[in-house]
Design a protein around this motif. Structure first.
Motif, PDB file in Angstrom:
ATOM      1  N   ASN A 161       0.441  -1.633   0.421  1.00 10.47           N
ATOM      2  CA  ASN A 161      -0.338   0.276  -0.003  1.00 10.47           C
ATOM      3  C   ASN A 161       1.064   0.920   0.002  1.00 10.47           C
ATOM      4  OD1 ASN A 161      -2.896  -0.945   0.287  1.00 10.47           O
ATOM      5  ND2 ASN A 161      -1.861  -2.382   1.895  1.00 10.47           N
ATOM      6  N   GLY A 162       1.085   2.069  -1.054  1.00  8.27           N
ATOM      7  CA  GLY A 162       1.534   3.002  -1.527  1.00  8.27           C
ATOM      8  C   GLY A 162       0.621   4.463  -1.568  1.00  8.27           C
ATOM      9  N   PHE A 163       1.583   5.440  -1.212  1.00  6.21           N
ATOM     10  CA  PHE A 163       0.937   6.569  -1.824  1.00  6.21           C
ATOM     11  C   PHE A 163       1.296   7.538  -1.899  1.00  6.21           C
ATOM     12  CE2 PHE A 163      -1.003   5.063   1.858  1.00  6.21           C
ATOM     13  CZ  PHE A 163      -2.369   4.523   0.993  1.00  6.21           C
ATOM     14  N   VAL A 164       1.415   8.367  -3.363  1.00  8.08           N
ATOM     15  CA  VAL A 164       2.551   9.851  -3.787  1.00  8.08           C
ATOM     16  C   VAL A 164       1.443  10.639  -4.132  1.00  8.08           C
ATOM     17  CG1 VAL A 164       3.035  10.131  -5.605  1.00  8.08           C
ATOM     18  CG2 VAL A 164       3.915   8.050  -4.962  1.00  8.08           C
ATOM     19  N   VAL A 165       2.001  12.076  -3.561  1.00  5.11           N
ATOM     20  CA  VAL A 165       1.625  13.261  -3.538  1.00  5.11           C
ATOM     21  C   VAL A 165       2.108  14.108  -4.324  1.00  5.11           C
ATOM     22  CG1 VAL A 165      -0.051  12.607  -1.580  1.00  5.11           C
ATOM     23  CG2 VAL A 165       2.591  13.916  -1.781  1.00  5.11           C
ATOM     24  N   GLY A 166       1.551  15.638  -5.151  1.00  6.71           N
ATOM     25  CA  GLY A 166       2.733  16.064  -5.835  1.00  6.71           C
ATOM     26  C   GLY A 166       1.761  17.412  -5.821  1.00  6.71           C
ATOM     27  N   SER A 167       2.450  17.898  -7.389  1.00  3.31           N
ATOM     28  CA  SER A 167       1.943  19.367  -7.457  1.00  3.31           C
ATOM     29  C   SER A 167       0.296  19.337  -8.035  1.00  3.31           C
ATOM     30  CB  SER A 167       2.360  20.371  -8.572  1.00  3.31           C
ATOM     31  OG  SER A 167       2.815  18.872  -9.554  1.00  3.31           O
ATOM     32  N   TYR A 168      -0.425  20.607  -8.456  1.00  2.00           N
ATOM     33  CA  TYR A 168      -2.114  20.810  -8.752  1.00  2.00           C
ATOM     34  C   TYR A 168      -2.456  19.639  -8.166  1.00  2.00           C
ATOM     35  CZ  TYR A 168       0.875  23.638 -11.672  1.00  2.00           C
ATOM     36  OH  TYR A 168       1.545  24.981 -12.469  1.00  2.00           O
ATOM     37  N   GLY A 169      -2.573  19.193  -6.804  1.00  6.70           N
ATOM     38  CA  GLY A 169      -3.778  18.437  -6.595  1.00  6.70           C
ATOM     39  C   GLY A 169      -3.210  17.067  -6.859  1.00  6.70           C
ATOM     40  N   ALA A 170      -1.892  16.264  -6.835  1.00  6.21           N
ATOM     41  CA  ALA A 170      -1.960  14.851  -7.727  1.00  6.21           C
ATOM     42  C   ALA A 170      -1.835  13.949  -6.432  1.00  6.21           C
ATOM     43  CB  ALA A 170      -0.806  14.577  -7.934  1.00  6.21           C
ATOM     44  N   TRP A 181      -0.969   1.859 -10.764  1.00  6.72           N
ATOM     45  CA  TRP A 181      -1.003   3.118  -9.739  1.00  6.72           C
ATOM     46  C   TRP A 181      -2.357   3.819 -10.439  1.00  6.72           C
ATOM     47  CZ3 TRP A 181       1.325   5.299  -5.946  1.00  6.72           C
ATOM     48  CH2 TRP A 181       2.429   4.315  -5.440  1.00  6.72           C
ATOM     49  N   GLU A 182      -3.622   4.146  -9.259  1.00  9.66           N
ATOM     50  CA  GLU A 182      -4.204   4.527 -10.005  1.00  9.66           C
ATOM     51  C   GLU A 182      -4.432   5.872  -8.999  1.00  9.66           C
ATOM     52  OE1 GLU A 182      -8.878   4.512  -8.259  1.00  9.66           O
ATOM     53  OE2 GLU A 182      -7.356   3.499  -7.171  1.00  9.66           O
ATOM     54  N   ASP A 183      -4.546   7.016 -10.251  1.00  9.10           N
ATOM     55  CA  ASP A 183      -5.631   8.795 -10.441  1.00  9.10           C
ATOM     56  C   ASP A 183      -6.219   8.864  -8.354  1.00  9.10           C
ATOM     57  OD1 ASP A 183      -5.482  11.245  -9.793  1.00  9.10           O
ATOM     58  OD2 ASP A 183      -5.001  11.716 -12.289  1.00  9.10           O
ATOM     59  N   ALA A 184      -5.779   8.823  -7.678  1.00  6.03           N
ATOM     60  CA  ALA A 184      -6.792   8.966  -6.725  1.00  6.03           C
ATOM     61  C   ALA A 184      -7.673  10.580  -5.622  1.00  6.03           C
ATOM     62  CB  ALA A 184      -6.318   8.775  -5.103  1.00  6.03           C
ATOM     63  N   SER A 185      -6.958  11.680  -7.657  1.00  2.00           N
ATOM     64  CA  SER A 185      -6.968  12.667  -6.822  1.00  2.00           C
ATOM     65  C   SER A 185      -8.386  13.410  -6.626  1.00  2.00           C
ATOM     66  CB  SER A 185      -6.057  14.197  -7.521  1.00  2.00           C
ATOM     67  OG  SER A 185      -5.146  13.969  -8.255  1.00  2.00           O
ATOM     68  N   ASP A 186      -9.171  12.998  -7.092  1.00  4.19           N
ATOM     69  CA  ASP A 186     -10.547  13.260  -6.737  1.00  4.19           C
ATOM     70  C   ASP A 186     -10.769  12.516  -5.014  1.00  4.19           C
ATOM     71  OD1 ASP A 186     -10.630  10.496  -7.225  1.00  4.19           O
ATOM     72  OD2 ASP A 186     -12.519  10.704  -8.440  1.00  4.19           O
ATOM     73  N   LEU A 187     -10.156  12.078  -4.105  1.00  3.13           N
ATOM     74  CA  LEU A 187     -10.540  11.857  -3.111  1.00  3.13           C
ATOM     75  C   LEU A 187     -11.012  12.971  -2.204  1.00  3.13           C
ATOM     76  CD1 LEU A 187      -9.695   8.369  -3.216  1.00  3.13           C
ATOM     77  CD2 LEU A 187     -11.761   9.319  -2.938  1.00  3.13           C
ATOM     78  N   VAL A 188      -9.873  13.769  -2.641  1.00  5.94           N
ATOM     79  CA  VAL A 188      -9.762  15.115  -1.688  1.00  5.94           C
ATOM     80  C   VAL A 188     -10.369  16.014  -2.075  1.00  5.94           C
ATOM     81  CG1 VAL A 188      -7.468  13.875  -0.951  1.00  5.94           C
ATOM     82  CG2 VAL A 188      -6.843  15.797  -2.544  1.00  5.94           C
ATOM     83  N   ASP A 189     -11.191  17.105  -1.302  1.00 10.60           N
ATOM     84  CA  ASP A 189     -11.991  17.850  -1.736  1.00 10.60           C
ATOM     85  C   ASP A 189     -10.828  19.514  -2.036  1.00 10.60           C
ATOM     86  OD1 ASP A 189     -13.600  20.167  -2.298  1.00 10.60           O
ATOM     87  OD2 ASP A 189     -14.518  20.378  -0.278  1.00 10.60           O
ATOM     88  N   ASN A 190     -10.011  19.143  -3.744  1.00 15.34           N
ATOM     89  CA  ASN A 190      -9.021  20.530  -3.567  1.00 15.34           C
ATOM     90  C   ASN A 190      -9.469  20.943  -5.070  1.00 15.34           C
ATOM     91  OD1 ASN A 190      -6.709  21.782  -3.452  1.00 15.34           O
ATOM     92  ND2 ASN A 190      -5.512  20.326  -4.103  1.00 15.34           N
ATOM     93  N   PRO A 191     -10.802  21.618  -4.880  1.00 13.49           N
ATOM     94  CA  PRO A 191     -11.086  22.507  -6.508  1.00 13.49           C
ATOM     95  C   PRO A 191     -10.046  23.351  -7.137  1.00 13.49           C
ATOM     96  CG  PRO A 191     -12.107  23.584  -4.480  1.00 13.49           C
ATOM     97  CD  PRO A 191     -11.393  21.783  -3.876  1.00 13.49           C
ATOM     98  N   ASP A 192      -8.966  24.139  -5.800  1.00 17.82           N
ATOM     99  CA  ASP A 192      -8.737  24.555  -6.691  1.00 17.82           C
ATOM    100  C   ASP A 192      -6.978  24.135  -7.141  1.00 17.82           C
ATOM    101  OD1 ASP A 192     -10.220  27.397  -5.996  1.00 17.82           O
ATOM    102  OD2 ASP A 192      -9.266  27.241  -4.345  1.00 17.82           O
ATOM    103  N   GLY A 193      -7.070  23.061  -7.436  1.00 17.02           N
ATOM    104  CA  GLY A 193      -5.949  22.094  -7.153  1.00 17.02           C
ATOM    105  C   GLY A 193      -4.946  22.261  -6.427  1.00 17.02           C
ATOM    106  N   TYR A 194      -4.870  22.651  -5.449  1.00 18.77           N
ATOM    107  CA  TYR A 194      -3.020  23.799  -4.365  1.00 18.77           C
ATOM    108  C   TYR A 194      -2.248  22.350  -4.540  1.00 18.77           C
ATOM    109  CZ  TYR A 194      -5.683  27.344  -3.107  1.00 18.77           C
ATOM    110  OH  TYR A 194      -6.583  28.507  -3.301  1.00 18.77           O
TER     111      TYR A 194
END
Length: 358
Positions: A161-170, A181-194
């Protein structure tokens, strides 16, 4: 605070063009703007016919810009500019350059044991090693992300089980050791892409993410759902750490701002930091680690080294005379520190001072 966020339609909000993708890295020193603005070399997507371009071996690699360092068992492994990955088996006295299939800036490294580890960086790429950091292979790459936007941090809670975070809300997730690897960016409420700058596992509590504009997210179910928190600071947070105490979180970033929570982020207290001069610490804090002895060391601009032996309630602060910016830290077997940053890897005393000095 809000309810945990479930999957939703990804935001179509356009991130302003003036925002750089380097986030935590650019906090280190203005020198790094060279890498942010330089043209991004084209690389093939993983699985295409083009062979990867390997980092160039350099006798100066251990003295060049290094961004992160981790332990693979007793081995030290550091990553940085031009795809450099170095390892040391003698507590940082000497370094060996690994064979790495990229020449892009690498931003973070993490090992789950003495053999298996991952590194991330520009071109939204993930590298894997199965021999303690001696050799590396590309596991994921996406040069189509905005401006070659980088991944900024990587964490595995176990070998699967691994996690990667990054720019523009990745936010990317794997449940099979990185085979997919699955893009799970939509799991966090980050509409501005911080930018999401750092992710950590908090003892007996769950996972915690911090980022640009003070955004905070926590998960109590190993990343299946994420809850948005109202943080204590509206400036960028570049790092987050757990301590040896359950539920304790340390979040830190610009201008020496450091906050401590004893309840997994539900409430916060500011940790007051004083430099040796007696003035408030105003240097940005870029990274840190919980050391094997339970102490905590944070590092940042101006050669700042902060050490705590009381689970982050208070810190002793020094500023190294060279004032070179630092980005991460690890401990050697004998209790000394390895500091990485603008000048590469530097061996230091347990307080962060030059060896032989207080």
């Amino acid at each position: 605070m809000s309810e945990p966020v479930s999957r939703r339609t990804p935001s179509t909000h356009i991130v302003p063009s003036y925002r750089t993708p380097l986030a935590r890295i650019l906090s280190l020193c203005s020198l790094l703007s060279v890498f942010a603005l330089a043209p991004v070399p084209a690389h093939a997507e993983l699985g295409e016919s083009s062979a990867p371009v390997y980092s160039i071996e350099s006798a100066r690699a251990a003295h060049s810009l290094l961004i992160d360092i981790a332990l693979a068992g007793k081995r030290l492994v550091a990553v940085g500019e031009r795809g450099h990955i170095l390892y040391s088996d003698d507590d940082g006295q000497t370094w060996v350059q690994a064979r790495v299939p990229t020449r892009q800036l690498l931003t973070a490294v993490h090992f789950v044991d003495d053999k298996q580890g991952w590194a991330v960086g520009h071109d939204a790429q993930i590298l894997v090693s199965k021999d303690g950091g001696a050799t590396w292979a590309q596991q994921y790459i996406d040069v189509e992300r905005e401006e070659g936007a980088p991944f900024l941090d990587v964490l595995f809670t176990d070998a699967q089980n691994g996690f990667v975070v990054g720019s523009y809300g990745a936010l990317f997730v794997t449940r099979d050791g990185g085979e997919t690897w699955e893009d799970a960016s939509d799991l966090v409420d980050n509409p501005d892409g911080y930018h999401l700058n750092s992710i950590a596992q908090i003892k007996d509590s769950g996972l915690f993410i911090v980022g640009e504009m003070g955004v905070m997210f926590r998960s109590a179910d190993n990343g299946e759902t994420w809850e948005t928190l109202e943080g204590p600071y509206e400036g960028s947070l570049f790092g987050v750490l757990g301590t040896r105490e359950p539920g304790v979180v340390l979040a830190f970033g610009l201008r020496g701002n450091l906050y401590r929570s004893a309840d997994f982020g539900s409430s916060w207290e500011k940790v007051e930091l004083k430099a040796a001069s007696g003035n408030d610490l105003e240097y940005g804090l870029a990274g840190g680690n919980l050391l094997p002895d339970g102490s905590i060391v944070l590092v940042g601009h101006g050669g700042s080294v902060l050490k705590s032996s009381d689970d982050g309630r208070s810190f002793v602060v020094i500023n190294r005379p060279d004032r070179l910016s630092l980005s991460s830290v690890a401990a050697t077997a004998n209790g000394n520190l390895i500091l990485v940053g603008q000048a590469g890897a530097q061996l230091a005393s347990p307080t962060g001072a030059k060896l032989g000095q207080q």
